[in-house]
Enzyme design. Structure first.
Site, PDB file in Angstrom:
ATOM      1  N   ASN A 127       3.948   5.331   7.262  1.00 42.21           N
ATOM      2  CA  ASN A 127       4.794   6.527   7.065  1.00 42.21           C
ATOM      3  C   ASN A 127       5.891   6.656   8.125  1.00 42.21           C
ATOM      4  O   ASN A 127       6.949   7.213   7.860  1.00 42.21           O
ATOM      5  CB  ASN A 127       3.936   7.795   7.083  1.00 42.21           C
ATOM      6  CG  ASN A 127       3.235   8.019   5.751  1.00 42.21           C
ATOM      7  OD1 ASN A 127       3.734   7.589   4.710  1.00 42.21           O
ATOM      8  ND2 ASN A 127       2.081   8.662   5.768  1.00 42.21           N
TER       9      ASN A 127
ATOM     10  N   MET B 110      -6.245   5.974   4.286  1.00 40.39           N
ATOM     11  CA  MET B 110      -5.037   5.309   3.767  1.00 40.39           C
ATOM     12  C   MET B 110      -4.146   4.790   4.886  1.00 40.39           C
ATOM     13  O   MET B 110      -3.057   4.270   4.630  1.00 40.39           O
ATOM     14  CB  MET B 110      -4.266   6.237   2.844  1.00 40.39           C
ATOM     15  CG  MET B 110      -5.086   6.604   1.616  1.00 40.39           C
ATOM     16  SD  MET B 110      -4.071   7.181   0.271  1.00 40.39           S
ATOM     17  CE  MET B 110      -5.320   7.628  -0.931  1.00 40.39           C
ATOM     18  N   HIS B 111      -4.569   4.952   6.130  1.00 40.20           N
ATOM     19  CA  HIS B 111      -3.904   4.336   7.280  1.00 40.20           C
ATOM     20  C   HIS B 111      -2.404   4.672   7.347  1.00 40.20           C
ATOM     21  O   HIS B 111      -1.603   3.830   7.773  1.00 40.20           O
ATOM     22  CB  HIS B 111      -4.113   2.815   7.269  1.00 40.20           C
ATOM     23  CG  HIS B 111      -5.470   2.412   6.781  1.00 40.20           C
ATOM     24  ND1 HIS B 111      -6.621   2.771   7.438  1.00 40.20           N
ATOM     25  CD2 HIS B 111      -5.866   1.739   5.670  1.00 40.20           C
ATOM     26  CE1 HIS B 111      -7.673   2.317   6.761  1.00 40.20           C
ATOM     27  NE2 HIS B 111      -7.237   1.705   5.684  1.00 40.20           N
ATOM     28  N   CYS B 112      -2.039   5.864   6.857  1.00 39.02           N
ATOM     29  CA  CYS B 112      -0.622   6.293   6.836  1.00 39.02           C
ATOM     30  C   CYS B 112       0.245   5.388   5.964  1.00 39.02           C
ATOM     31  O   CYS B 112       1.455   5.293   6.179  1.00 39.02           O
ATOM     32  CB  CYS B 112      -0.033   6.398   8.244  1.00 39.02           C
ATOM     33  SG  CYS B 112      -0.805   7.649   9.237  1.00 39.02           S
ATOM     34  N   VAL B 113      -0.378   4.678   5.030  1.00 40.12           N
ATOM     35  CA  VAL B 113       0.407   3.898   4.058  1.00 40.12           C
ATOM     36  C   VAL B 113       0.085   4.471   2.673  1.00 40.12           C
ATOM     37  O   VAL B 113      -0.154   3.734   1.715  1.00 40.12           O
ATOM     38  CB  VAL B 113       0.100   2.383   4.139  1.00 40.12           C
ATOM     39  CG1 VAL B 113       1.209   1.565   3.469  1.00 40.12           C
ATOM     40  CG2 VAL B 113      -0.031   1.920   5.585  1.00 40.12           C
TER      41      VAL B 113
END
Ligand SMILES: Cc1ncc(COP(=O)(O)O)c(C=O)c1O
Length: 404
Positions: free
Chosen positions: A115, A359-362
């Site tokens: 992100n 979601m690991h900022c993805v």
């Protein structure tokens, strides 16, 4: 290969240390970094670059030395091209919001960006009318150089910026940055690299890569949290606005005007995180003594162990290419029927294994694929061992078989 380094990390240097496999989020810190932070508060708690008493001059000297060493680590042309920031997110925002844009300017990213290298461009699209375009990866998440070249050509003279992760935090896949930068430059674009997942794990030479900007995270390089950095070519930094203004960003001010400072001071407004910078100084010393090519090899060898145990298990699949050599130290696993957070908690409580879930900022990648459950991500670093990753993978298999 790196087992002797384990003694340098207090969290590993205890009886029954936990298995820490969340290094893509944040690495552990060696004693020297912790000691540098302690010494700031206990021995020279001054304000760098401002006061002239001995506390302050000690800090100023160490700041200069840190900047110089960071410049050397990345082969910057000059150390003033290194800006201290809070984190890679801050650095990417500084680039996106410090440059000037016209409506219709094209910015290319990929479909696997954190992100931090997506949202600033989306924000500019909303607020200033830039045209943000996403280059799709190959089926296995590797970089699609043909699609990228085509996107550059399609954008024509509107292409202004290409901003790419060097290594993805979703799956560990590396972008061939040197090749992509050459194509982008041939089409007249600036090139910004999100180096958050590359700088801790491989030798990065900004001049050799042929790029213009690079953001990086110090807390992923064994340094303190709340520290990151931005490298930019001096002629670009000189013409870039600072996203914050105030103390240190100007050489002088009048009631009706001011004169901006030169980089890097222009971008380092307000009193800095001096404890963090001194800790960074020690982290750069530590990482500079390590052969990062060997770190990469070590991580791939650990990933081979994890992959060989997990690859054919029912109820799970590994994100990205199946060849671990293409995923560095990251093994990110989609679980069919079990919540990744539940498994992450179970691994921690039952087996002392710490991994990341979600979601690991993805989010954009998961949303695009209609996957709403996130993944379980193990990410190794130099101090991890084969026994550790084996235990992680075997425990995961047992848990999935029991719960799935
Ligand atoms: C690829 C990538 N880019 C950017 C970031 C953001 O880094 P920071 O937390 O330093 O802002 C991360 C953090 O996980 C990352 O993995």
């Amino acid at each position: 290969m790196f087992s002797k380094h384990r003694a340098d990390f207090p969290t590993l240097n205890v009886d029954n240390p936990p298995i820490y496999l969340d290094n893509a989020c944040m690495t552990l810190r060696p004693n020297s970094v912790i000691e540098a932070i302690r010494s700031y508060y206990e021995e020279s708690p001054g304000c760098g670059g401002r006061s002239v008493h001995r506390y302050a001059t000690t800090v100023s000297r160490k700041m200069m030395s840190c900047r110089k060493k960071m410049g050397e680590l990345f082969n910057a042309e000059q150390s003033d091209e290194i800006v201290f920031t809070k984190n890679a997110t801050h650095s990417l925002n500084q680039v996106a919001k410090g440059l000037s844009w016209n409506k219709g300017d094209v910015v290319l990213t990929t479909d696997r960006e954190h992100n931090s290298n997506l949202v600033p461009w989306l924000q500019l699209e909303q607020e200033q009318g830039i045209d943000h375009r996403v280059v799709r990866s190959n089926q296995d998440n590797t970089f699609n150089i043909e699609a990228f070249e085509e996107a550059c050509a399609n954008a024509g003279k509107n292409l202004k910026m290409v901003s790419l992760s060097h290594v993805g935090n979703l799956d560990g896949v590396a972008t061939p940055v040197k090749q992509a930068a050459k194509i982008a430059k041939d089409h007249g674009a600036l090139v910004c690299i999100d180096g958050a997942q590359s700088t801790p794990h491989m030798k990065v030479d900004v001049q050799d890569l042929g790029i213009d900007f690079m953001a990086f995270s110090i807390h992923k390089m064994m340094g303190p949290s709340g520290m990151g950095g931005l490298w930019g070519k001096m002629e670009l930094l000189e013409n870039m606005r600072s996203i914050q203004s105030g103390g240190s960003t100007v050489d002088t001010s009048h009631y009706d005007s001011m004169q901006w400072s030169k980089p890097p001071a222009r971008f380092e407004g307000g009193l800095g995180n001096y404890a963090g910078i001194l800790g960074t100084n020690a982290a750069i010393d530590y990482i500079s003594k390590i052969d990062l090519n060997q770190v990469h090899e070590h991580e791939v060898s650990l990933n081979r162990v994890m992959t060989s145990i997990l690859k054919d298990v029912d109820g799970m699949s590994i994100i990205g290419p199946q060849d671990p050599a293409l995923r560095g130290g990251i093994c990110s696993i989609l679980l069919d029927n079990i919540d990744a957070h539940d498994i992450a908690i179970l691994l921690d409580e039952a087996a002392d294994v710490m991994v990341r879930s979600g979601m690991h900022c993805v989010h954009s990648w998961f949303n695009d694929k209609g996957i709403n459950r996130g993944s379980l991500r193990a990410s190794a670093y130099l101090y991890n061992t084969e026994d550790e990753v084996k235990l992680f993978a075997e425990t995961l298999v047992e848990a999935v078989e029991a719960l799935g």
